[in-house]
Motif scaffolding. Structure first.
Motif, PDB file in Angstrom:
ATOM      1  N   GLU A   1      -8.362  26.409   8.120  1.00  0.00           N
ATOM      2  CA  GLU A   1      -7.305  25.714   8.851  1.00  0.00           C
ATOM      3  C   GLU A   1      -6.547  24.773   7.917  1.00  0.00           C
ATOM      4  OE1 GLU A   1      -8.791  23.766  12.274  1.00  0.00           O
ATOM      5  OE2 GLU A   1      -9.484  25.597  13.253  1.00  0.00           O
ATOM      6  N   PHE A   2      -5.253  24.613   8.190  1.00  0.00           N
ATOM      7  CA  PHE A   2      -4.465  23.655   7.425  1.00  0.00           C
ATOM      8  C   PHE A   2      -3.357  23.112   8.318  1.00  0.00           C
ATOM      9  CE2 PHE A   2      -2.717  27.872   6.641  1.00  0.00           C
ATOM     10  CZ  PHE A   2      -1.367  27.698   6.886  1.00  0.00           C
ATOM     11  N   ALA A   3      -2.876  21.922   7.954  1.00  0.00           N
ATOM     12  CA  ALA A   3      -1.799  21.291   8.713  1.00  0.00           C
ATOM     13  C   ALA A   3      -0.479  21.982   8.400  1.00  0.00           C
ATOM     14  CB  ALA A   3      -1.721  19.807   8.370  1.00  0.00           C
ATOM     15  N   SER A   4       0.408  22.048   9.371  1.00  0.00           N
ATOM     16  CA  SER A   4       1.697  22.680   9.180  1.00  0.00           C
ATOM     17  C   SER A   4       2.549  21.875   8.193  1.00  0.00           C
ATOM     18  CB  SER A   4       2.436  22.791  10.512  1.00  0.00           C
ATOM     19  OG  SER A   4       2.803  21.497  10.971  1.00  0.00           O
ATOM     20  N   THR A   5       3.593  22.518   7.684  1.00  0.00           N
ATOM     21  CA  THR A   5       4.504  21.834   6.767  1.00  0.00           C
ATOM     22  C   THR A   5       5.052  20.563   7.405  1.00  0.00           C
ATOM     23  OG1 THR A   5       5.156  23.973   5.835  1.00  0.00           O
ATOM     24  CG2 THR A   5       6.592  22.096   5.374  1.00  0.00           C
ATOM     25  N   GLU A   6       5.461  20.664   8.669  1.00  0.00           N
ATOM     26  CA  GLU A   6       6.040  19.516   9.364  1.00  0.00           C
ATOM     27  C   GLU A   6       5.036  18.377   9.502  1.00  0.00           C
ATOM     28  OE1 GLU A   6       6.153  22.645  10.383  1.00  0.00           O
ATOM     29  OE2 GLU A   6       8.270  23.075  10.007  1.00  0.00           O
ATOM     30  N   ASP A   7       3.779  18.715   9.824  1.00  0.00           N
ATOM     31  CA  ASP A   7       2.763  17.675   9.988  1.00  0.00           C
ATOM     32  C   ASP A   7       2.418  17.017   8.653  1.00  0.00           C
ATOM     33  OD1 ASP A   7       2.607  17.984  12.704  1.00  0.00           O
ATOM     34  OD2 ASP A   7       0.869  19.333  12.651  1.00  0.00           O
ATOM     35  N   ARG A   8       2.353  17.822   7.591  1.00  0.00           N
ATOM     36  CA  ARG A   8       2.064  17.245   6.271  1.00  0.00           C
ATOM     37  C   ARG A   8       3.200  16.336   5.815  1.00  0.00           C
ATOM     38  NH1 ARG A   8       1.951  21.654   2.887  1.00  0.00           N
ATOM     39  NH2 ARG A   8       2.277  23.153   4.562  1.00  0.00           N
ATOM     40  N   ALA A   9       4.431  16.718   6.142  1.00  0.00           N
ATOM     41  CA  ALA A   9       5.582  15.872   5.812  1.00  0.00           C
ATOM     42  C   ALA A   9       5.512  14.556   6.583  1.00  0.00           C
ATOM     43  CB  ALA A   9       6.879  16.605   6.132  1.00  0.00           C
ATOM     44  N   LYS A  10       5.145  14.627   7.860  1.00  0.00           N
ATOM     45  CA  LYS A  10       5.028  13.407   8.667  1.00  0.00           C
ATOM     46  C   LYS A  10       3.933  12.495   8.127  1.00  0.00           C
ATOM     47  CE  LYS A  10       6.615  15.527  13.001  1.00  0.00           C
ATOM     48  NZ  LYS A  10       6.175  15.994  14.362  1.00  0.00           N
ATOM     49  N   MET A  11       2.797  13.088   7.723  1.00  0.00           N
ATOM     50  CA  MET A  11       1.699  12.286   7.182  1.00  0.00           C
ATOM     51  C   MET A  11       2.118  11.565   5.905  1.00  0.00           C
ATOM     52  SD  MET A  11      -1.883  14.373   7.770  1.00  0.00           S
ATOM     53  CE  MET A  11      -1.320  16.028   7.366  1.00  0.00           C
ATOM     54  N   PHE A  12       2.828  12.293   5.040  1.00  0.00           N
ATOM     55  CA  PHE A  12       3.236  11.667   3.782  1.00  0.00           C
ATOM     56  C   PHE A  12       4.267  10.570   4.034  1.00  0.00           C
ATOM     57  CE2 PHE A  12       2.396  13.266  -0.650  1.00  0.00           C
ATOM     58  CZ  PHE A  12       2.584  12.022  -1.232  1.00  0.00           C
ATOM     59  N   ARG A  13       5.164  10.809   4.977  1.00  0.00           N
ATOM     60  CA  ARG A  13       6.180   9.804   5.285  1.00  0.00           C
ATOM     61  C   ARG A  13       5.529   8.530   5.817  1.00  0.00           C
ATOM     62  NH1 ARG A  13       9.076  12.869   7.954  1.00  0.00           N
ATOM     63  NH2 ARG A  13      10.621  13.373   6.384  1.00  0.00           N
ATOM     64  N   LEU A  14       4.548   8.678   6.697  1.00  0.00           N
ATOM     65  CA  LEU A  14       3.837   7.507   7.228  1.00  0.00           C
ATOM     66  C   LEU A  14       3.078   6.780   6.125  1.00  0.00           C
ATOM     67  CD1 LEU A  14       2.449   8.974  10.571  1.00  0.00           C
ATOM     68  CD2 LEU A  14       4.188   7.196  10.338  1.00  0.00           C
ATOM     69  N   ALA A  15       2.434   7.541   5.227  1.00  0.00           N
ATOM     70  CA  ALA A  15       1.663   6.923   4.144  1.00  0.00           C
ATOM     71  C   ALA A  15       2.566   6.127   3.211  1.00  0.00           C
ATOM     72  CB  ALA A  15       0.908   7.991   3.376  1.00  0.00           C
ATOM     73  N   LEU A  16       3.738   6.677   2.894  1.00  0.00           N
ATOM     74  CA  LEU A  16       4.642   5.987   1.978  1.00  0.00           C
ATOM     75  C   LEU A  16       5.286   4.789   2.638  1.00  0.00           C
ATOM     76  CD1 LEU A  16       6.410   8.844  -0.004  1.00  0.00           C
ATOM     77  CD2 LEU A  16       4.363   7.549  -0.573  1.00  0.00           C
ATOM     78  N   GLU A  17       5.592   4.875   3.924  1.00  0.00           N
ATOM     79  CA  GLU A  17       6.142   3.713   4.625  1.00  0.00           C
ATOM     80  C   GLU A  17       5.136   2.573   4.622  1.00  0.00           C
ATOM     81  OE1 GLU A  17       9.128   6.030   7.728  1.00  0.00           O
ATOM     82  OE2 GLU A  17       7.198   5.273   8.426  1.00  0.00           O
ATOM     83  N   GLU A  18       3.862   2.929   4.762  1.00  0.00           N
ATOM     84  CA  GLU A  18       2.821   1.909   4.775  1.00  0.00           C
ATOM     85  C   GLU A  18       2.655   1.285   3.397  1.00  0.00           C
ATOM     86  OE1 GLU A  18      -1.991   1.514   5.618  1.00  0.00           O
ATOM     87  OE2 GLU A  18      -0.943   3.373   6.068  1.00  0.00           O
ATOM     88  N   LYS A  19       2.706   2.087   2.367  1.00  0.00           N
ATOM     89  CA  LYS A  19       2.474   1.598   1.009  1.00  0.00           C
ATOM     90  C   LYS A  19       3.680   0.877   0.421  1.00  0.00           C
ATOM     91  CE  LYS A  19      -1.740   2.986   0.352  1.00  0.00           C
ATOM     92  NZ  LYS A  19      -2.846   2.083   0.024  1.00  0.00           N
ATOM     93  N   ARG A  20       4.859   1.179   0.909  1.00  0.00           N
ATOM     94  CA  ARG A  20       6.083   0.534   0.437  1.00  0.00           C
ATOM     95  C   ARG A  20       6.233   0.671  -1.077  1.00  0.00           C
ATOM     96  NH1 ARG A  20       8.158  -2.570   4.567  1.00  0.00           N
ATOM     97  NH2 ARG A  20       6.703  -3.020   6.241  1.00  0.00           N
ATOM     98  N   LEU A  21       6.746   1.805  -1.502  1.00  0.00           N
ATOM     99  CA  LEU A  21       6.889   2.098  -2.924  1.00  0.00           C
ATOM    100  C   LEU A  21       7.834   1.145  -3.644  1.00  0.00           C
ATOM    101  CD1 LEU A  21       7.156   5.994  -3.025  1.00  0.00           C
ATOM    102  CD2 LEU A  21       5.251   4.596  -3.805  1.00  0.00           C
ATOM    103  N   GLY A  22       8.734   0.550  -2.892  1.00  0.00           N
ATOM    104  CA  GLY A  22       9.714  -0.316  -3.539  1.00  0.00           C
ATOM    105  C   GLY A  22      10.966   0.438  -3.952  1.00  0.00           C
ATOM    106  N   CYS A  23      11.077   1.712  -3.534  1.00  0.00           N
ATOM    107  CA  CYS A  23      12.277   2.498  -3.817  1.00  0.00           C
ATOM    108  C   CYS A  23      12.422   3.543  -2.714  1.00  0.00           C
ATOM    109  CB  CYS A  23      12.191   3.170  -5.187  1.00  0.00           C
ATOM    110  SG  CYS A  23      10.846   4.375  -5.344  1.00  0.00           S
ATOM    111  N   PRO A  24      13.610   4.094  -2.529  1.00  0.00           N
ATOM    112  CA  PRO A  24      13.788   5.121  -1.502  1.00  0.00           C
ATOM    113  C   PRO A  24      12.987   6.375  -1.831  1.00  0.00           C
ATOM    114  CG  PRO A  24      15.911   4.252  -2.252  1.00  0.00           C
ATOM    115  CD  PRO A  24      14.879   3.742  -3.191  1.00  0.00           C
TER     116      PRO A  24
END
Length: 231
Positions: free
Chosen positions: A85-108
């Motif tokens: 089993e694996f997460a769909s492309t859309e779900d993996r994109a959502k997970m990464f977006r949430l992770a980066l919003e939380e970490k605040r890279l300091g750039c777009p």
């Protein structure tokens, strides 16, 4: 211009279209391209991205390219792991977006889920983004950002074509054995002329080691690993 439509994109349009929404820098800067399956996204993925951003300052933008479902299916077949089993492309994109919003890279950052980006391999992917950047920078009349491909040492041997095209790679090393493997690869006769295109970032003092496979196995046992970013 070719390859890019000008205009304000909506939320469903491709990441390259969203380049038009960004405020382009008037001074020379760097841009990072980070591609992978991210099945699932874990703290190690976010960690090496943070270290790359830190090492390459100033970084104007990060592009995270998510492998399509078909790419993961082929990878599982090569590993003879069956119908894992694996997460769909859309779900993996959502997970990464949430992770980066939380970490605040300091750039777009942009999340790229287009299948076309992946169909011809890493070198073609880098070339497409270089073309996109050049076209928009030329239109905006600003300096073109320097594009860096981000990779761990285990992925470096897969990026020989990227180096042969004289594109730059930032390699974040989290395990000491990985340094030796990467140095051995770059010392080979074919790669030695391009070794100066690779910037090594040493992160071996990070005591926590994780991988997507470890996360998958833990989740298969019914537990949620500590390595999965949480809100």
């Amino acid at each position: 211009m070719s390859g890019i439509k000008r205009g304000k994109p909506n939320a469903d349009e491709a990441a390259d279209q969203k380049l038009w929404q960004l405020k382009w820098p008037k001074q020379p800067t760097n841009m990072i391209l980070y591609n992978g399956c991210f099945n699932p996204v874990h703290n190690g993925h976010v960690r090496i991205l943070e270290k790359a951003v830190e090492a390459l300052q100033p970084v104007w933008c990060v592009v995270v390219s998510i492998a399509p479902d078909s790419s993961i299916q082929r990878k599982l077949q090569r590993q003879r792991r069956g119908e894992h089993e694996f997460a769909s492309t859309e779900d993996r994109a959502k997970m990464f977006r949430l992770a980066l919003e939380e970490k605040r890279l300091g750039c777009p950052f942009l999340i790229d889920t287009s299948q076309q980006t992946y169909q011809d391999g890493a070198s073609a992917m880098t070339s497409r983004w270089l073309q996109r950047i050049e076209e928009v920078a030329e239109y905006m009349k600003v300096p073109k950002p320097e594009l860096w491909q981000l990779a761990g040492p285990d992925a470096l041997p897969l990026l020989g074509s990227v180096l042969r095209n004289k594109n730059r790679i930032v390699c974040v090393v989290t395990r000491r054995p990985g340094i030796k493997d990467a140095e051995k690869f770059l010392a080979s006769k074919n790669m030695q002329p391009f070794k100066d295109l690779v910037l090594f970032v040493d992160d071996t003092d990070w005591e926590h080691e994780c991988s997507s496979t470890q996360v998958q196995n833990t989740m298969a046992e019914g537990s949620l690993p500590d390595d999965v970013p949480r809100k």
